[in-house]
Motif scaffolding. Structure first.
Motif, short mmCIF file in Angstrom:
data_model
loop_
_atom_site.label_atom_id
_atom_site.label_comp_id
_atom_site.label_asym_id
_atom_site.label_seq_id
_atom_site.Cartn_x
_atom_site.Cartn_y
_atom_site.Cartn_z
N GLY A 137 -22.71 45.46 11.50
CA GLY A 137 -22.77 44.09 11.99
C GLY A 137 -21.72 43.74 13.03
N HIS A 138 -20.67 44.56 13.16
CA HIS A 138 -19.56 44.21 14.05
C HIS A 138 -19.06 45.39 14.86
N THR A 139 -18.55 45.08 16.04
CA THR A 139 -17.84 46.07 16.86
C THR A 139 -16.75 45.32 17.57
N GLN A 140 -15.51 45.52 17.16
CA GLN A 140 -14.43 44.79 17.81
C GLN A 140 -13.11 45.54 17.76
N ILE A 141 -12.31 45.28 18.80
CA ILE A 141 -10.96 45.82 18.85
C ILE A 141 -10.02 44.68 18.44
N MET A 142 -9.22 44.92 17.40
CA MET A 142 -8.33 43.88 16.90
C MET A 142 -6.88 44.33 16.96
N HIS A 143 -6.00 43.39 17.30
CA HIS A 143 -4.56 43.67 17.29
C HIS A 143 -3.98 43.04 16.03
N PHE A 144 -3.56 43.89 15.08
CA PHE A 144 -2.93 43.40 13.85
C PHE A 144 -1.43 43.31 14.07
N GLU A 145 -0.91 42.07 14.19
CA GLU A 145 0.53 41.89 14.38
C GLU A 145 1.24 41.93 13.04
N SER A 146 0.53 41.51 11.99
CA SER A 146 1.08 41.57 10.64
C SER A 146 -0.10 41.83 9.69
N TYR A 147 0.17 41.86 8.38
CA TYR A 147 -0.93 42.12 7.43
C TYR A 147 -2.00 41.02 7.49
N ARG A 148 -1.57 39.80 7.79
CA ARG A 148 -2.48 38.65 7.76
C ARG A 148 -2.94 38.17 9.12
N LYS A 149 -2.15 38.51 10.17
CA LYS A 149 -2.47 37.93 11.49
C LYS A 149 -3.08 38.98 12.42
N ALA A 150 -4.34 38.73 12.79
CA ALA A 150 -5.03 39.66 13.70
C ALA A 150 -5.73 38.87 14.79
N ILE A 152 -8.64 39.14 17.92
CA ILE A 152 -9.73 39.94 18.49
C ILE A 152 -9.47 40.08 19.99
N ILE A 153 -9.36 41.34 20.45
CA ILE A 153 -9.07 41.60 21.87
C ILE A 153 -10.37 41.85 22.63
N GLY A 154 -11.31 42.51 21.97
CA GLY A 154 -12.59 42.79 22.62
C GLY A 154 -13.68 42.90 21.57
N GLN A 155 -14.91 42.64 21.96
CA GLN A 155 -16.02 42.77 21.00
C GLN A 155 -17.33 43.00 21.73
N THR A 156 -18.37 43.34 20.96
CA THR A 156 -19.66 43.59 21.59
C THR A 156 -20.32 42.26 21.98
N LEU A 157 -20.99 42.30 23.12
CA LEU A 157 -21.68 41.10 23.59
C LEU A 157 -23.11 41.07 23.08
N ASP A 158 -23.59 42.19 22.53
CA ASP A 158 -24.96 42.21 22.00
C ASP A 158 -25.01 42.98 20.68
N ASP A 159 -25.57 44.19 20.68
CA ASP A 159 -25.70 44.96 19.43
C ASP A 159 -24.34 45.47 18.94
N ALA A 160 -24.21 45.57 17.63
CA ALA A 160 -23.05 46.27 17.05
C ALA A 160 -23.30 47.77 17.21
N SER A 161 -22.21 48.56 17.21
CA SER A 161 -22.39 50.00 17.41
C SER A 161 -23.23 50.62 16.29
#
Ligand code: KG4
Ligand code: ZN
Length: 321
Positions: A137-150, A152-161
């Motif tokens: 359901g998802h395809t995204q690049i996330m930057h986790f700065e801490s355990y709780r704070k993330a 989303i830097i990039g994501q799919t514009l249509d289908d998930a991978s």
């Protein structure tokens, strides 16, 4: 601290107890793959009924194996979303009943965060890191700065991978679920047999619908011949994984982050794992293959690191928030 985790966001019913977010104490999982394979995909109503039939037995088995008093748990955690609303409600209702009966805090766990937390099992991984979350359901690049704070830097514009893997598998007659089948066929094929486009999206976002159409056109043009399934699978897989790898590494470098983690069902893909393993300057983490696809171990791990205490009136949600 021991947490019980329940997972029912799609077609796996799973229950686990994990200690301090790192060590598996006991776990049970029932996959519904056989129930849904004849439909070529998950039928939500059928999935919800199946969860209902088995979840109480799995809870009882996990408690028996762990030999813990439920009242001693630090919390009972459940995936509250994103996922199929009808299936999520089965796990959540079960978690609420247990939390109320044993007088233990109820914790809400986000499915995406849970996938990432699978990387804490039996490792010493700590944020900050960049995570590539690749699921059905998802395809995204996330930057986790801490355990709780993330973020989303990039994501799919249509289908998930994962969705692209499943659709191409169906096109090639490889059946459901498609990801593992493409993975297997691709290992026998030539990734350079066909040159499929990566998708023309700038920055850190993705698009897989053009690639899917390119595979469809190629298959149509080859109709009447003996379809080179392995080469098509390998060439498709190469196009998907090439762009996933390149953009994730670019984000890690631009953020000055030295750790990259993979998460979600597609993280089980052997070629994708190999690409990241080849890097010398980046510490790479990926869950054991069984913990890449949906499971409850990741939910119980997430409970420790990012679970939200919630009232018994809490609801499930279908879309990412
Ligand atoms: O995370 P997950 O179990 O469920 C969702 O949250 O969606 O991911 C399921 C997805 C499916 O699309 C499946 O085809 C894909 O993960 N998948 C794979 C592999 N194993 C599972 N894709 C590529 N290669 C694999 N080995
Ligand atoms: Zn998932």
């Amino acid at each position: 601290m021991l947490f019980l985790g329940l997972e029912s966001s799609c077609d796996e019913t799973a229950v686990a107890i994990v200690e301090d977010g790192r060590r598996v104490v006991a776990q049970r999982l029932i996959s519904q793959v056989e129930v849904h394979s004849r439909f070529g995909g998950v039928v939500p109503e059928v999935a919800a009924r199946r969860h209902l039939e088995v979840i109480n037995d799995l809870v009882a088995e996990v408690f028996a194996e762990a030999a813990v008093d439920p009242r001693s748990l630090a919390g009972i955690a459940c995936t509250t979303g994103p996922g199929l609303i009808g299936t999520l409600l089965v796990g959540l209702s079960c978690a609420k009943a247990l939390a109320w009966a044993y007088d233990v805090p109820l914790l809400s766990v986000d499915h995406i965060f849970a996938h990432v937390c699978a990387n804490y099992i039996d490792t010493t991984l700590e944020p900050p890191f960049v995570a590539l979350v690749v699921s059905g359901g998802h395809t995204q690049i996330m930057h986790f700065e801490s355990y709780r704070k993330a973020t989303i830097i990039g994501q799919t514009l249509d289908d998930a991978s994962g969705e692209a893997y499943d659709k191409v598998a169906r096109l090639l007659g490889l059946g459901y679920p498609g990801g593992p089948a493409v993975d297997k066929a691709a290992a026998r094929g030539n990734p350079r047999a066909f040159r499929f486009p990566e998708g023309v999206v700038s920055g850190s976002d993705f698009s897989f619908s053009g690639l899917k159409t390119a595979v469809l056109r190629t298959v149509e043009n080859l109709r009447g011949t003996d379809l080179p399934v392995d080469d098509l699978a390998a060439s498709f897989q190469d196009a998907v994984n090439r762009v996933l790898f390149r953009k994730t590494i670019a984000v890690a470098r631009s953020k000055g982050v030295s750790k990259v983690v993979l998460a979600g069902g597609v993280a089980a893909n052997s070629d994708l794992r190999k690409r990241f393993e080849s890097l010398a300057d980046i510490e790479f983490y990926r869950p054991a293959p069984a913990l890449c696809t949906d499971n409850a171990v990741m939910v119980a791990a997430a409970a420790f690191y990012s679970g939200e205490p919630v009232p018994l009136s809490v609801s499930a949600y279908s879309r990412q928030r």
